[in-house]
Write a protein that holds these residues in place. Sequence first.
Motif, PDB file in Angstrom:
ATOM      1  N   GLU A 217       1.286  -6.394 -10.156  1.00  0.00           N
ATOM      2  CA  GLU A 217       1.681  -5.115  -9.582  1.00  0.00           C
ATOM      3  C   GLU A 217       0.458  -4.200  -9.460  1.00  0.00           C
ATOM      4  O   GLU A 217      -0.583  -4.445 -10.052  1.00  0.00           O
ATOM      5  N   ALA A 218       0.630  -3.143  -8.663  1.00  0.00           N
ATOM      6  CA  ALA A 218      -0.427  -2.144  -8.474  1.00  0.00           C
ATOM      7  C   ALA A 218       0.238  -0.797  -8.266  1.00  0.00           C
ATOM      8  O   ALA A 218       1.367  -0.718  -7.765  1.00  0.00           O
ATOM      9  N   ARG A 219      -0.461   0.265  -8.662  1.00  0.00           N
ATOM     10  CA  ARG A 219       0.074   1.624  -8.542  1.00  0.00           C
ATOM     11  C   ARG A 219      -0.882   2.511  -7.753  1.00  0.00           C
ATOM     12  O   ARG A 219      -2.084   2.272  -7.705  1.00  0.00           O
ATOM     13  N   ALA A 220      -0.292   3.578  -7.177  1.00  0.00           N
ATOM     14  CA  ALA A 220      -1.101   4.590  -6.494  1.00  0.00           C
ATOM     15  C   ALA A 220      -0.339   5.902  -6.498  1.00  0.00           C
ATOM     16  O   ALA A 220       0.896   5.921  -6.572  1.00  0.00           O
ATOM     17  N   THR A 221      -1.075   7.004  -6.400  1.00  0.00           N
ATOM     18  CA  THR A 221      -0.499   8.340  -6.380  1.00  0.00           C
ATOM     19  C   THR A 221      -0.991   9.077  -5.140  1.00  0.00           C
ATOM     20  O   THR A 221      -2.181   9.004  -4.796  1.00  0.00           O
ATOM     21  N   ALA A 222      -0.079   9.787  -4.471  1.00  0.00           N
ATOM     22  CA  ALA A 222      -0.449  10.520  -3.259  1.00  0.00           C
ATOM     23  C   ALA A 222       0.511  11.688  -3.063  1.00  0.00           C
ATOM     24  O   ALA A 222       1.475  11.861  -3.814  1.00  0.00           O
ATOM     25  N   HIS A 223       0.257  12.481  -2.016  1.00  0.00           N
ATOM     26  CA  HIS A 223       1.067  13.676  -1.749  1.00  0.00           C
ATOM     27  C   HIS A 223       2.408  13.351  -1.102  1.00  0.00           C
ATOM     28  O   HIS A 223       3.271  14.231  -0.983  1.00  0.00           O
ATOM     29  N   SER A 224       2.615  12.133  -0.654  1.00  0.00           N
ATOM     30  CA  SER A 224       3.901  11.730  -0.089  1.00  0.00           C
ATOM     31  C   SER A 224       4.239  10.328  -0.582  1.00  0.00           C
ATOM     32  O   SER A 224       3.332   9.557  -0.928  1.00  0.00           O
ATOM     33  N   LYS A 225       5.519  10.007  -0.608  1.00  0.00           N
ATOM     34  CA  LYS A 225       5.942   8.703  -1.078  1.00  0.00           C
ATOM     35  C   LYS A 225       5.404   7.606  -0.172  1.00  0.00           C
ATOM     36  O   LYS A 225       4.943   6.562  -0.642  1.00  0.00           O
ATOM     37  N   SER A 226       5.449   7.842   1.142  1.00  0.00           N
ATOM     38  CA  SER A 226       4.990   6.810   2.072  1.00  0.00           C
ATOM     39  C   SER A 226       3.498   6.544   1.918  1.00  0.00           C
ATOM     40  O   SER A 226       3.044   5.401   1.999  1.00  0.00           O
ATOM     41  N   GLU A 227       2.711   7.609   1.700  1.00  0.00           N
ATOM     42  CA  GLU A 227       1.278   7.422   1.520  1.00  0.00           C
ATOM     43  C   GLU A 227       0.992   6.700   0.211  1.00  0.00           C
ATOM     44  O   GLU A 227       0.087   5.858   0.135  1.00  0.00           O
ATOM     45  N   ALA A 228       1.763   7.013  -0.844  1.00  0.00           N
ATOM     46  CA  ALA A 228       1.582   6.329  -2.126  1.00  0.00           C
ATOM     47  C   ALA A 228       1.909   4.842  -1.982  1.00  0.00           C
ATOM     48  O   ALA A 228       1.215   3.988  -2.554  1.00  0.00           O
ATOM     49  N   GLU A 229       2.948   4.514  -1.227  1.00  0.00           N
ATOM     50  CA  GLU A 229       3.296   3.116  -0.995  1.00  0.00           C
ATOM     51  C   GLU A 229       2.168   2.399  -0.246  1.00  0.00           C
ATOM     52  O   GLU A 229       1.805   1.271  -0.574  1.00  0.00           O
ATOM     53  N   LYS A 230       1.618   3.076   0.758  1.00  0.00           N
ATOM     54  CA  LYS A 230       0.532   2.475   1.540  1.00  0.00           C
ATOM     55  C   LYS A 230      -0.686   2.213   0.659  1.00  0.00           C
ATOM     56  O   LYS A 230      -1.283   1.129   0.711  1.00  0.00           O
ATOM     57  N   GLN A 231      -1.045   3.193  -0.162  1.00  0.00           N
ATOM     58  CA  GLN A 231      -2.202   3.023  -1.027  1.00  0.00           C
ATOM     59  C   GLN A 231      -1.967   1.959  -2.096  1.00  0.00           C
ATOM     60  O   GLN A 231      -2.881   1.212  -2.450  1.00  0.00           O
ATOM     61  N   ALA A 232      -0.732   1.888  -2.605  1.00  0.00           N
ATOM     62  CA  ALA A 232      -0.410   0.861  -3.598  1.00  0.00           C
ATOM     63  C   ALA A 232      -0.517  -0.533  -2.984  1.00  0.00           C
ATOM     64  O   ALA A 232      -1.011  -1.470  -3.614  1.00  0.00           O
ATOM     65  N   ALA A 233      -0.031  -0.673  -1.741  1.00  0.00           N
ATOM     66  CA  ALA A 233      -0.130  -1.967  -1.058  1.00  0.00           C
ATOM     67  C   ALA A 233      -1.594  -2.359  -0.856  1.00  0.00           C
ATOM     68  O   ALA A 233      -1.973  -3.522  -1.046  1.00  0.00           O
ATOM     69  N   ARG A 234      -2.418  -1.368  -0.462  1.00  0.00           N
ATOM     70  CA  ARG A 234      -3.844  -1.657  -0.274  1.00  0.00           C
ATOM     71  C   ARG A 234      -4.490  -2.073  -1.600  1.00  0.00           C
ATOM     72  O   ARG A 234      -5.276  -3.025  -1.659  1.00  0.00           O
ATOM     73  N   GLU A 235      -4.140  -1.371  -2.682  1.00  0.00           N
ATOM     74  CA  GLU A 235      -4.672  -1.697  -3.996  1.00  0.00           C
ATOM     75  C   GLU A 235      -4.243  -3.099  -4.437  1.00  0.00           C
ATOM     76  O   GLU A 235      -5.045  -3.860  -4.992  1.00  0.00           O
ATOM     77  N   PHE A 236      -2.988  -3.462  -4.155  1.00  0.00           N
ATOM     78  CA  PHE A 236      -2.486  -4.787  -4.507  1.00  0.00           C
ATOM     79  C   PHE A 236      -3.278  -5.879  -3.772  1.00  0.00           C
ATOM     80  O   PHE A 236      -3.688  -6.879  -4.377  1.00  0.00           O
ATOM     81  N   MET A 237      -3.509  -5.660  -2.466  1.00  0.00           N
ATOM     82  CA  MET A 237      -4.235  -6.660  -1.694  1.00  0.00           C
ATOM     83  C   MET A 237      -5.669  -6.831  -2.208  1.00  0.00           C
ATOM     84  O   MET A 237      -6.200  -7.940  -2.249  1.00  0.00           O
TER      85      MET A 237
END
Length: 241
Positions: A217-237
Amino acid sequence: MVHRSALEPDRGHVLNGKVTLSDEARGFLEELGFGPVTNDDVWLEALTHGSTGDARDYQRLEFLGDRVLGLVIADWLYERESHAEGKLSQRLNALVSRQMCASVARRIGLPDHIRLGPQARADGGSDSDNILGDVMEALLGAGFVEHGFDAMRTLIRHLWAEGVKGGVGQSKHPKSALQEWAAGSGRRIPEYRLVDRQGPDHAARFTVEVSVKGVGEARATAHSKSEAEKQAAREFMEKFA
């Protein structure tokens, strides 16, 4: 430039009991290409966040500006590129995203001119992607109301030129890339989970975790849920792909 964030919030002028645009805000808008500014009411509405308690805020104009922006960018991509519908949609979604609108807003100095309530300003509302993106679209809506589509088409092509010509949206969205990787590896589809949400609505911070069973798994924090999901996906990859 005088940075409004370091001063009192720009409430505009009051003349005979009626609020009008401040000279600073008027100059800002006209220098950008939104002028001539003749209808103060529509521009005040575009710059006003609901936290001020005013009767009208930017939301209706944001709705309108979102459609104007989408049509201009779609027409521009159709004119410039020969990609199939899927690739054009990928670029369109990136170029009209809240994050892209907020990026343009910061570049032109919009945070200094947003009319926020004291608490919203103290909570960092003038640097919120949500608010900046929404007000940027509201200004496009106000410009459409006052000057029409052709004027906004010219202005958007100027303000968004760096993103369009620089290739924003050319790469596959991280969530799509992760889903394709999981499918190609015979894994289950990625699962996204909201781990934490902090702060008021206008300055919220979302922490999202994405996991693929049997991988990690991978985590990320951002100002919107969609942006946090995008950053988490990038971190996972980056970690596992």
